[in-house]
Motif scaffolding. Sequence first.
Motif, short mmCIF file in Angstrom:
data_model
loop_
_atom_site.label_atom_id
_atom_site.label_comp_id
_atom_site.label_asym_id
_atom_site.label_seq_id
_atom_site.Cartn_x
_atom_site.Cartn_y
_atom_site.Cartn_z
N SER A 193 0.83 -1.21 0.00
CA SER A 193 0.00 0.00 0.00
C SER A 193 0.86 1.26 0.00
N LEU A 194 1.92 1.25 0.82
CA LEU A 194 2.83 2.40 0.85
C LEU A 194 3.54 2.58 -0.48
N ALA A 195 3.93 1.47 -1.11
CA ALA A 195 4.61 1.55 -2.40
C ALA A 195 3.69 2.12 -3.48
N ILE A 196 2.43 1.67 -3.48
CA ILE A 196 1.48 2.19 -4.46
C ILE A 196 1.24 3.68 -4.25
N ALA A 197 1.12 4.09 -2.98
CA ALA A 197 0.93 5.51 -2.69
C ALA A 197 2.12 6.34 -3.18
N TYR A 202 4.65 10.29 -6.71
CA TYR A 202 5.93 10.76 -7.24
C TYR A 202 6.25 10.29 -8.66
N TYR A 203 5.44 9.39 -9.23
CA TYR A 203 5.84 8.85 -10.53
C TYR A 203 4.82 9.08 -11.63
N ILE A 204 3.56 8.70 -11.42
CA ILE A 204 2.61 8.75 -12.52
C ILE A 204 1.96 10.11 -12.70
N GLU A 205 2.28 11.08 -11.84
CA GLU A 205 1.91 12.48 -12.04
C GLU A 205 0.40 12.69 -12.13
N PHE A 206 -0.32 12.26 -11.10
CA PHE A 206 -1.72 12.63 -10.99
C PHE A 206 -1.83 14.15 -10.87
#
Length: 218
Positions: A193-197, A202-206
Amino acid sequence: MTPPVSNSLREYARGMAGGLMFSLPLLYTMEVWWAGFVAEPMRLVLYVAAVFVLLLGYNHYVGLHQEASRWEVVIDSVEEMGLGLIVATGLLFLLGQIETDHTVFETIGKIVIEAMTVAIGISIGTSQLGGSDEGEEGGGKKPRKNDATFGGHIALAGCGAVLFASNVAPTEEILMIAAESHLVKLLGLVLLSLAIAAVILYYIEFTGSARLRSPSQG
């Protein structure tokens, strides 16, 4: 300056669509209907108050209106709760969950339980689904709202946790998983869960994720 009526209506429609998108599973969950059916009035009042605080925090730090005053943030939060009540009442009625043989308190309980999560979905939908391209045309940048402090992060995390966990939290499956899973697997779920958050932030730029990063990470 007061925005045109067409813009306001567009915001309301966008918010209601976002509220449905984020909370639709909850509106179809029998356990949530029952929770509202048996909820005590004082618990409902506390629930409404808690959601209102979350909306205030979210609208202050990540709301659609970049230069909103504190009073405007309060108004936006009240409007979102009102829209949540409208959406929840209409859909529950169409689903046959508001009947004449139910008492007033039972009906109010169902509507309030559903409407508060819908209100959070409306708030997030309005700010995240709309206006992402405004101010970027011609190479310009969209004005930034207040950078989220620790309190802002708590408000954002609280809204996200309530919104997404509510889709599964009332179900019996969660109790079964917790009772039957080994500790290692439960810890693995926490780390995942922490990794997905972290990937989302920080990566997929929502939309809006850059505003939550510290200046050194930007």
